[in-house]
Motif scaffolding. Structure first.
Motif, PDB file in Angstrom:
ATOM      1  N   LEU A   1       1.014  -1.277  -0.002  1.00  0.00           N
ATOM      2  CA  LEU A   1       0.006  -0.003   0.066  1.00  0.00           C
ATOM      3  C   LEU A   1       0.875   1.345  -0.005  1.00  0.00           C
ATOM      4  N   ALA A   2       1.947   1.325   0.705  1.00  0.00           N
ATOM      5  CA  ALA A   2       2.698   2.459   0.785  1.00  0.00           C
ATOM      6  C   ALA A   2       3.603   2.872  -0.469  1.00  0.00           C
ATOM      7  N   LYS A   3       4.037   1.742  -1.195  1.00  0.00           N
ATOM      8  CA  LYS A   3       4.712   1.978  -2.375  1.00  0.00           C
ATOM      9  C   LYS A   3       3.719   2.612  -3.340  1.00  0.00           C
ATOM     10  N   THR A   4       2.560   1.822  -3.522  1.00  0.00           N
ATOM     11  CA  THR A   4       1.556   2.113  -4.265  1.00  0.00           C
ATOM     12  C   THR A   4       1.059   3.499  -4.076  1.00  0.00           C
ATOM     13  N   ASP A   5       0.908   3.998  -3.035  1.00  0.00           N
ATOM     14  CA  ASP A   5       0.603   5.378  -2.658  1.00  0.00           C
ATOM     15  C   ASP A   5       1.438   6.436  -3.033  1.00  0.00           C
ATOM     16  N   LEU A   6       2.976   6.133  -3.150  1.00  0.00           N
ATOM     17  CA  LEU A   6       3.895   7.079  -3.638  1.00  0.00           C
ATOM     18  C   LEU A   6       4.066   7.039  -5.054  1.00  0.00           C
ATOM     19  N   GLU A   7       3.828   5.903  -5.593  1.00  0.00           N
ATOM     20  CA  GLU A   7       3.604   5.903  -7.239  1.00  0.00           C
ATOM     21  C   GLU A   7       2.667   6.764  -7.653  1.00  0.00           C
ATOM     22  N   LEU A   8       1.388   6.396  -7.126  1.00  0.00           N
ATOM     23  CA  LEU A   8       0.019   7.406  -7.432  1.00  0.00           C
ATOM     24  C   LEU A   8       0.321   8.768  -7.449  1.00  0.00           C
ATOM     25  N   ILE A   9       0.844   9.242  -6.278  1.00  0.00           N
ATOM     26  CA  ILE A   9       1.024  10.611  -6.022  1.00  0.00           C
ATOM     27  C   ILE A   9       1.952  11.161  -6.751  1.00  0.00           C
ATOM     28  N   ASN A  10       3.125  10.631  -7.143  1.00  0.00           N
ATOM     29  CA  ASN A  10       4.289  11.088  -7.994  1.00  0.00           C
ATOM     30  C   ASN A  10       3.600  11.010  -9.283  1.00  0.00           C
TER      31      ASN A  10
ATOM     32  N   LEU B   1       9.178   9.349  12.896  1.00  0.00           N
ATOM     33  CA  LEU B   1       7.618   9.630  12.282  1.00  0.00           C
ATOM     34  C   LEU B   1       7.588   9.808  10.817  1.00  0.00           C
ATOM     35  N   ARG B   2       8.263  10.752  10.572  1.00  0.00           N
ATOM     36  CA  ARG B   2       8.044  11.125   9.198  1.00  0.00           C
ATOM     37  C   ARG B   2       8.141  10.083   8.159  1.00  0.00           C
ATOM     38  N   LEU B   3       9.130   9.187   8.283  1.00  0.00           N
ATOM     39  CA  LEU B   3       9.414   8.017   7.416  1.00  0.00           C
ATOM     40  C   LEU B   3       8.774   6.835   7.793  1.00  0.00           C
ATOM     41  N   TYR B   4       8.343   6.667   9.281  1.00  0.00           N
ATOM     42  CA  TYR B   4       7.882   5.440   9.553  1.00  0.00           C
ATOM     43  C   TYR B   4       6.474   5.494  10.476  1.00  0.00           C
ATOM     44  N   ALA B   5       5.689   6.712   9.997  1.00  0.00           N
ATOM     45  CA  ALA B   5       4.386   6.708  10.801  1.00  0.00           C
ATOM     46  C   ALA B   5       3.540   5.305  10.679  1.00  0.00           C
ATOM     47  N   SER B   6       2.797   5.263  11.840  1.00  0.00           N
ATOM     48  CA  SER B   6       2.384   3.839  11.880  1.00  0.00           C
ATOM     49  C   SER B   6       1.254   3.469  10.947  1.00  0.00           C
ATOM     50  N   ALA B   7       0.445   4.341  10.401  1.00  0.00           N
ATOM     51  CA  ALA B   7      -0.630   4.226   9.510  1.00  0.00           C
ATOM     52  C   ALA B   7      -0.006   4.621   8.142  1.00  0.00           C
ATOM     53  N   VAL B   8      -0.259   3.826   7.052  1.00  0.00           N
ATOM     54  CA  VAL B   8      -0.017   4.441   5.705  1.00  0.00           C
ATOM     55  C   VAL B   8      -1.070   5.348   5.419  1.00  0.00           C
TER      56      VAL B   8
END
Length: 506
Positions: free
Chosen positions: A58-67, A371-378
């Motif tokens: 989910l995290a990588k997908t979000d990054l890809e979508l926003i970019n 927390l910036r890099l590893y906040a608990s929730a995606v």
């Protein structure tokens, strides 16, 4: 059957063709929403939407979508529309200015009656009542009373690591931190000594891990994604029944002991018990105005379900964050040295007190960068009761508004060289250069994480104890970068093994 005078098809074949065409048109109609509203996003696969993309996480997908598509992206989970919003001004508008419309978290299915009593999933006035009743647990005065218990758990954490590292083997900080946070939440919130750190197969940790394996990603949920009308008929459990039953029995036992004993408790459970009314009332009373709620007090189901929520949520998210903090220390020795220097200057080799934590400014910057890099929730989510327009974007009602924290916190517009670990991003000067809502690891607005202050105190206290006794280094099994799990929480897929070095006491 003769079709247009050219093809002679059996009736059953034609029926199948008509059904398939109907289903395809049904899917096209559901998937037309964002196109009609002019909101960019990836082309959805019929019936699946973008679900196949989540294989990469989910995290990588979000990054890809926003970019790829920008700060506002329209996607579909099956046929359920989701709007990804990572524009800080829109986040402020939705989560704060329009909070009366976006009070609730979107739940696209029928909750079981127990889940409806939790402050995490309750709605409207019921949520306001629970929040106002439970929040006093986390006042500065109450947190200060918890310090001795947290200190005891921190001492046990140090001894646990010493025992594990004696054999010269690497220590999996993820597992170690899980047992630590379980001990903290059990003792500070419920007055229970569970001794997880000395018992590798402790039942509390076992059931807390299992609790998260509910039906959220089970067959019923996927059917709802494909056929949203089914949300009115399918009940889905947030947490695994066996695990929830275990924690309910623990809470019931704790309540029973308090009725018999003379000890005075100042914790989460006692505050709820003080607000409880024992008169007869409906256990499934989740609607009404705020005055009506306040007049009746908490009922038994609300006490039990919020206790279970605290056991599970307070254990997992904080454990992951502390483990990632240790990883960041191990992979950034200059930062680790600065943290230790500040701790020595403030604490002078003594165990930290409540007042010391606010003086550790560099440690605070370090932890914010973790927390910036590893906040608990995606993601964090809200659902609107009415359709509104925000910054020229029309958002229909009942749409899942999701803020992709992982992607927002890596947006190079706000975070130059976003993968670089740099605590100085959080100096007052650098914070002033960013929008206020570019950093929201605990959520934002009135529904921000209720246990945030306890989690911050717990992790910072643990980090001081750890750095007073150890230094951390990568080992042969340390992944750089860490491979993450693919779900909705930021977790290390293969643990966080680190080399532990004992510090010599002066």
């Amino acid at each position: 059957m003769d079709v247009l005078g050219f093809i002679d098809l059996p009736g059953w074949v034609l029926t199948i063709i008509i059904i398939l065409i109907t289903l395809y048109l049904y899917s096209l109609w559901y998937h037309s929403l964002w196109r009609r509203l002019g909101i960019p996003g990836p082309r959805p696969i019929p019936f699946l939407g973008i679900l196949p993309r989540y294989k990469q996480g989910l995290a990588k997908t979000d990054l890809e979508l926003i970019n790829t598509y920008g700060s506002v992206v329209g996607i579909y989970h099956g046929h359920l529309p989701v709007l990804l919003v990572s524009d800080p001004e829109m986040v402020k508008e939705i989560f704060i200015k329009e909070f009366s419309n976006y009070t609730n978290r979107p739940v696209p299915f029928k909750m079981d009656e127990h889940s409806a009593f939790s402050v995490g999933t309750a709605k409207d006035n019921h949520w306001k009542f629970l929040r106002s009743t439970i929040s006093p647990t986390f006042s500065s005065g109450k947190l200060k009373l918890m310090v001795p218990k947290i200190q005891r758990c921190c001492s046990n954490l140090v001894e646990n690591i010493k025992q594990q590292s004696k054999q010269g083997e690497q220590v999996d900080m993820k597992g170690v931190c899980e047992t630590f946070t379980m001990d903290v939440i059990a003792s500070t919130a419920f007055g229970i000594d569970v001794n997880s750190q000395n018992e590798p197969n402790n039942q509390f940790v076992k059931h807390a891990k299992a609790a998260a394996l509910g039906e959220i990603f089970g067959p019923k949920f996927f059917l709802i994604m494909m056929f949203p009308i089914l949300k009115h008929f399918f009940t889905i459990h947030f947490m695994k029944k066996e695990a929830v039953d275990f924690f309910r029995s623990v809470v019931e036992s704790a309540i029973g002991l308090r009725k018999k004993g003379q000890e005075v408790y100042n914790d989460f459970l006692q505050l709820m018990l003080n607000a409880r009314h024992d008169d007869k009332q409906s256990d499934y009373f989740t609607i009404g105005d705020l005055k009506e709620f306040k007049n009746r007090g908490l009922n038994n189901s609300e006490v039990k379900e919020n206790a279970v929520t605290f056991f599970v949520a307070g254990y997992d998210t904080t454990a992951n964050t502390l483990a990632f903090a240790c990883y960041c220390l191990a992979t950034n020795h200059d930062v680790q040295d600065k943290c230790l220097e500040e701790i020595e200057n403030i604490c002078h080799g003594e165990r930290p007190q409540f007042e010391d934590l606010s003086k550790l400014e560099y440690l605070d910057r370090f932890f914010n960068e973790v927390l910036r890099l590893y906040a608990s929730a995606v993601r964090i989510q809200r659902g609107g009761k009415q359709g509104i327009t925000v910054k020229g974007v029309y958002i229909p009602k009942d749409v899942d508004i999701s803020v992709p924290l992982y992607a927002l916190h890596r947006n190079p517009t706000y975070w130059p060289d976003p993968e670089k670990f740099d605590p100085d991003r959080f100096t007052e000067e650098n914070k002033a250069k960013r929008p206020d809502y570019a950093f929201i690891p605990f959520g934002v607005g009135p529904r921000i994480c209720i246990g945030m202050r306890l989690a911050l105190m717990e992790v910072k206290m643990a980090l001081v104890f750890l750095l007073q006794n150890f230094s951390f280094s990568p080992c042969s099994k340390t992944e750089i970068p860490i491979e993450l799990e693919t779900g909705g929480l930021i977790r290390a897929k293969n643990g966080i093994p680190l080399k532990i070095n004992n510090r010599e006491k002066p």
